[in-house]
Design a protein around this motif. Structure first.
Motif: not given
Length: 461
Positions: A183-187, A442-461
């Motif tokens: 996965k890419p490195t998030v800057d 807060e609900e939008t963060w739940v919906k961001f999560r699939p693509v965020l994770r696929a691109l190397g990002g992380k969310l607390n919790g």
């Protein structure tokens, strides 16, 4: 062969139609990874490819190269415009019975009236293409088709060049094992206009309380910056590997990839039968099976979410009753559980009239109350006024149809626009009279999560 075969034809409506010839040829190949085939074409066709896999993983489509490009900059007539151009091509098809039906793939923008300068400037109101090389994986078998569209009549030499190129692509895909990159490195992860989003939710809630609308969907975006350019094929690999219950799609244009993993089918037509899904109302997944079950029960009894869901059921069932016969639909929703979220879900199906094509149903269904609001026209006015961004193809129809009238379109949520070393992610939620801005945020963060994770990002919790 070490060169790109250029056969692109932009099809103008009613021009040279009588001279058109649409040739196709299909061969069956051994087991071949669809993503490896996509990677094989990445050198010469980097900006000319698509990827599609349906939610139950029974069909995968890959397109490489442009045999024909169909576009529309229209507002109201864009669905008819694409349908008309496609029907002209279909009428010119020369096909043997054993050949697979050629596919047209692409998407529409959410709102053709959006005129904001944005990351979506390269995408027209509607953008579709017939691939030069088409992979179809279905029922345990894989087929590669060549599609050629010309007006010269004699296509022998061109077609032979395409056969050589097809064989080259197959060889690369079979011999050079596809190894997805890490996965890419998030800057950095940048929230775009968060205060404006919160203010928009508060303003819309007030408007709904004042009776201006019943529901309005408000979306926002975040931007990811990476330390290096991100491979389109790797992004598709990671999102499809991690969100296996969803529709997976990727549409490449001018160096940008619009991709995602959406749980929401808009419309499918298969052998004269139409299928859709009412998906609206959501809650997070539990950390344990017990908590997950409790959250699901809460969703099934929550008045706000049930009201949101009912808006969608009412609208989609009305469209099906207008366009279909023998319509069937369960009386109550059930749960759709995917990795990061669970939704209320009600399937619906019916028989379509023979003259009805998939674009007619896409036009009638878009935007559903799950992505626009209720009533439609007023909610769209409020979105244009309050949202302060261009959704582009986010939350809009994306999918395919073939020359036999079958096809499937999904609603492009859980999605992102990848552009080299950066990506824009999109998410939204339905606003009603008792919505609270912080909970919607807060609900939008739940919906961001699939693509965020696929691109190397992380969310607390």
């Amino acid at each position: 062969m070490n060169r790109k075969i250029t056969t692109t034809r932009h099809i103008p409506t009613n021009e040279g139609v009588n001279d058109l010839r649409f040739f196709t040829e299909t061969i069956e190949v051994g087991r071949i990874s669809p993503l490896a085939f996509l990677e094989a074409g990445n050198t010469y066709y980097k900006d000319q490819h698509f990827y599609w896999q349906n939610a139950n993983q029974t069909l995968t489509l890959v397109g490489i190269g442009h045999a024909a490009v169909l576009t529309s900059e229209g507002n109201k007539d864009r669905f008819l415009d694409i349908s008309t151009q496609w029907n002209e091509l279909r009428a010119a098809l020369i096909k043997e019975k054993r050949d697979r039906a050629p596919v047209l793939f692409g998407g529409f923008s959410f709102d053709p009236k959006s005129v904001k300068d944005s990351e979506w400037d390269a995408f027209p109101s509607a953008y579709f293409f017939v691939p030069s090389f088409q992979l179809t994986s279905e029922g345990g078998q894989t087929y590669i088709s060549i599609n050629l569209i010309n007006t010269s009549g004699d296509a022998t030499e061109e077609f032979e060049q395409l056969r050589e190129e097809r064989d080259r692509l197959i060889h690369i895909a079979q011999v050079n094992e596809f190894e997805p990159s890490v996965k890419p490195t998030v800057d950095s992860l940048v929230e775009i206009a968060k205060p404006q989003y919160v203010e928009a939710v508060e303003n819309v809630t007030t408007q709904i309380k004042n009776g201006d609308a019943d529901k309005v969907v408000i979306a926002r975006s975040v931007k990811m910056n990476f330390k290096e350019e991100v491979s389109s094929v790797a992004a598709l690999h990671h999102i499809s590997n991690e969100q296996q219950e969803s529709y997976h799609f990727g549409l490449q244009k001018d160096g940008q990839l619009f991709f995602g993993a959406t749980p929401e089918r808009l419309i499918e037509i298969s052998n004269g039968r139409a299928y859709s899904a009412c998906v609206a109302g959501s809650i997070e997944r539990g950390k344990t099976a017990v908590e997950d079950r409790e959250l699901g029960t809460e969703l099934l009894t929550d008045i706000k979410n049930l009201a949101e869901h009912d808006y969608v059921v009412k609208m989609i069932s009305e469209v099906f009753n207008d366009y279909c016969t023998h319509v069937t639909m369960p009386s109550e929703p059930k749960l759709m559980k995917i990795r990061d979220i669970q939704h209320l879900f009600t399937p619906i199906e019916g028989n379509i009239e023979q003259q009805t094509d998939i674009f007619s149903l896409v036009a009638a269904l878009h935007p559903t109350p799950a992505l626009g609001g209720v009533p439609t026209n007023k909610s769209m006015e409020i979105i244009r006024e309050q949202e302060q961004m261009d959704r582009g193809y986010y939350a809009a129809p994306i999918g395919w149809t073939d020359t036999e009238g079958n096809g499937e379109f999904a609603v492009a949520i859980r999605s992102a626009l990848l552009d080299g070393d950066q990506a824009y992610l999109y998410a939204g939620g339905g606003i009603v009279a008792d919505s609270q801005a912080e909970k919607e945020y807060e609900e939008t963060w739940v919906k961001f999560r699939p693509v965020l994770r696929a691109l190397g990002g992380k969310l607390n919790g």
